[in-house]
Design an enzyme around this catalytic site. Structure first.
Site, mmCIF file in Angstrom:
data_model
loop_
_atom_site.group_PDB
_atom_site.id
_atom_site.type_symbol
_atom_site.label_atom_id
_atom_site.label_comp_id
_atom_site.label_asym_id
_atom_site.label_seq_id
_atom_site.Cartn_x
_atom_site.Cartn_y
_atom_site.Cartn_z
ATOM 1 N N GLY A 11 0.831 -1.207 0.000
ATOM 2 C CA GLY A 11 0.000 0.000 0.000
ATOM 3 C C GLY A 11 0.856 1.243 0.000
ATOM 4 O O GLY A 11 2.071 1.170 -0.195
ATOM 5 N N ASN A 12 0.244 2.383 0.182
ATOM 6 C CA ASN A 12 1.009 3.636 0.272
ATOM 7 C C ASN A 12 0.363 4.565 1.287
ATOM 8 O O ASN A 12 -0.672 4.247 1.869
ATOM 9 C CB ASN A 12 1.141 4.282 -1.109
#
Ligand code: C5P
Length: 396
Positions: A209-210
């Site tokens: 993810g980020n």
């Protein structure tokens, strides 16, 4: 926008009552005409005199004040008819319960029951009280009745706990109030906004993810809705937003699929989502176990589709907006995106700068469009960025 509008401010008995003074001041500054009504409990926190002084008007505190003019013969009805917008701030569990159940046992509950003008409430209370199913059920009822509810903010509460229950920031409150008087300049427009970082599965429990919080996308969707657009929000983050079609997705592929369905009938697409450029080539069926003999673990990645580029290649009438979050060479990287991605506009921001990184409520944007010089906006709240952007879209 609020000049000469009749705003009835109902103050009920919570500690946040002292913050309502700031709201009354802000309303008076905008030349609204403010009538404050206080419950008995509210008067234990702040005196009516303080509100009367700030609102430039006597405060209504009971139903049985002797008649002083033919106009105030029946106070609750007069007040109800006078009102353009009724706000309840803070709104305690008690008034929420009364409003949801038609109870009218004081001037506050009686006038609110008699008011047909739009109503906007700001629940504020202890987290456990707020989460109580009885309160949640009442809020659900109020929402179904068309009453506008602004969720409380999270943070440090007066009783020393940290949790959901605080009165939101003044800018959020004023935005919700002003929204009732905004000209619906996007009426008839279909807007699609994507928000949040995509989550690309590694195995059933892990993902890549980020740091995107989705706040910029949520602000874009909120302001478009407030301007009267029909909004579809495709999001990877929780979006407690009413009045729009919300589609929850996780991965870039899911986001792309959903977009392909809605894009042909869209007027404007705002790609605020932080789409992962790569995803694991193979997603394990079972949770991957660590191997005691190996210190290195490799995940092979494969490219995700560039959603913006793919979708924008099919556009005809649609106005397409991309974001460029950069940590260096902001303008040259953003210029490249404008050309490569076939976007009408790129909103670029340097996420390494203070106040415009992930998760904060502010942003500093440079707007790029073909054949125009880039324009840089000052640091402002994400809601204000969204307002400025939609204003640009309407007047372009
Ligand atoms: O190439 P970059 O990720 O910097 O481009 C950012 C813009 O492109 C954003 O608007 C983002 O939503 C979009 N994007 C996309 N699909 C990708 C990567 C980015 O639509 N795979």
């Amino acid at each position: 926008m609020l000049k000469d509008k009749h705003i009835a401010v109902y103050v009920t008995g919570g500690i946040a009552a002292y913050k309502s003074l700031g709201i009354v001041r802000a309303l008076i500054k905008q030349e609204a005409i403010v009538q404050v009504i206080m419950t008995d409990a509210a008067q234990k926190f702040v005196t009516p005199l303080t509100f009367a002084t700030l609102s430039q008007h006597p405060v209504i505190t009971d139903n049985f004040t002797p008649q002083t003019s033919p106009d105030d013969f029946i106070p609750h009805i007069q007040l109800a008819l006078w009102t353009d917008l009724a706000i309840v701030v803070p709104a305690t569990a008690n008034i929420i319960g009364k409003m949801a159940n038609g109870i009218a046992d004081d001037i506050t509950s009686t006038s609110l029951l008699a008011t047909t003008a739009p109503k906007l409430i700001f629940p504020t209370m202890n987290t456990d009280m707020y989460d109580n199913p009885a309160v949640q059920k009442n809020l659900q009822t109020l929402q179904e009745m068309g009453i506008q509810i602004v969720e409380p903010a999270e943070g440090f509460l007066a009783e020393g706990m940290t949790g959901k229950g605080r009165l939101p920031e003044l800018s959020v409150i004023m935005n919700a109030i002003e929204n009732n008087f905004t000209e619906k300049k996007l009426a008839g427009k279909k807007v699609v906004v994507t928000a949040g970082g995509t989550k690309e599965a590694i195995d059933p429990v892990r993902y890549i993810g980020n740091r995107s919080s989705g706040k910029m996308g949520l602000a874009m969707a909120t302001v478009a809705r407030d301007l009267g657009a029909e909004v579809t929000l495709i999001t990877t983050v929780d979006a407690p937003l009413a009045g729009m079609n919300i589609i929850q997705v996780q991965t870039a592929s899911e986001m792309m699929q959903q977009l392909q369905d809605v894009f042909p009938t869209t007027d404007a697409l705002v790609m605020a989502a932080a789409v992962a450029d790569f995803k694991p080539l193979h997603v394990a069926d079972q949770k991957i176990k660590k191997n005691d003999d190996e210190d290195l673990f490799t995940i092979e990645l494969t490219k995700n589709p560039d959603i913006l580029k793919t979708i924008a290649a099919t556009k005809n009438k649609q106005f397409v907006v991309g974001f460029a979050a950069e940590t260096q060479n902001l303008l040259s990287n953003a210029e490249k995106k404008l050309a490569h991605k076939n976007a009408d506009v790129i909103l670029a921001n340097n996420v390494a700068n203070e106040g415009s990184g992930f998760g904060v409520d502010t942003n500093r944007i440079t707007l790029l469009q073909k054949n125009h010089e880039p324009t840089t906006w000052p640091l402002m709240s994400k809601i204000d960025v969204a307002k400025k952007f939609w204003d640009f879209y309407i007047n372009r």
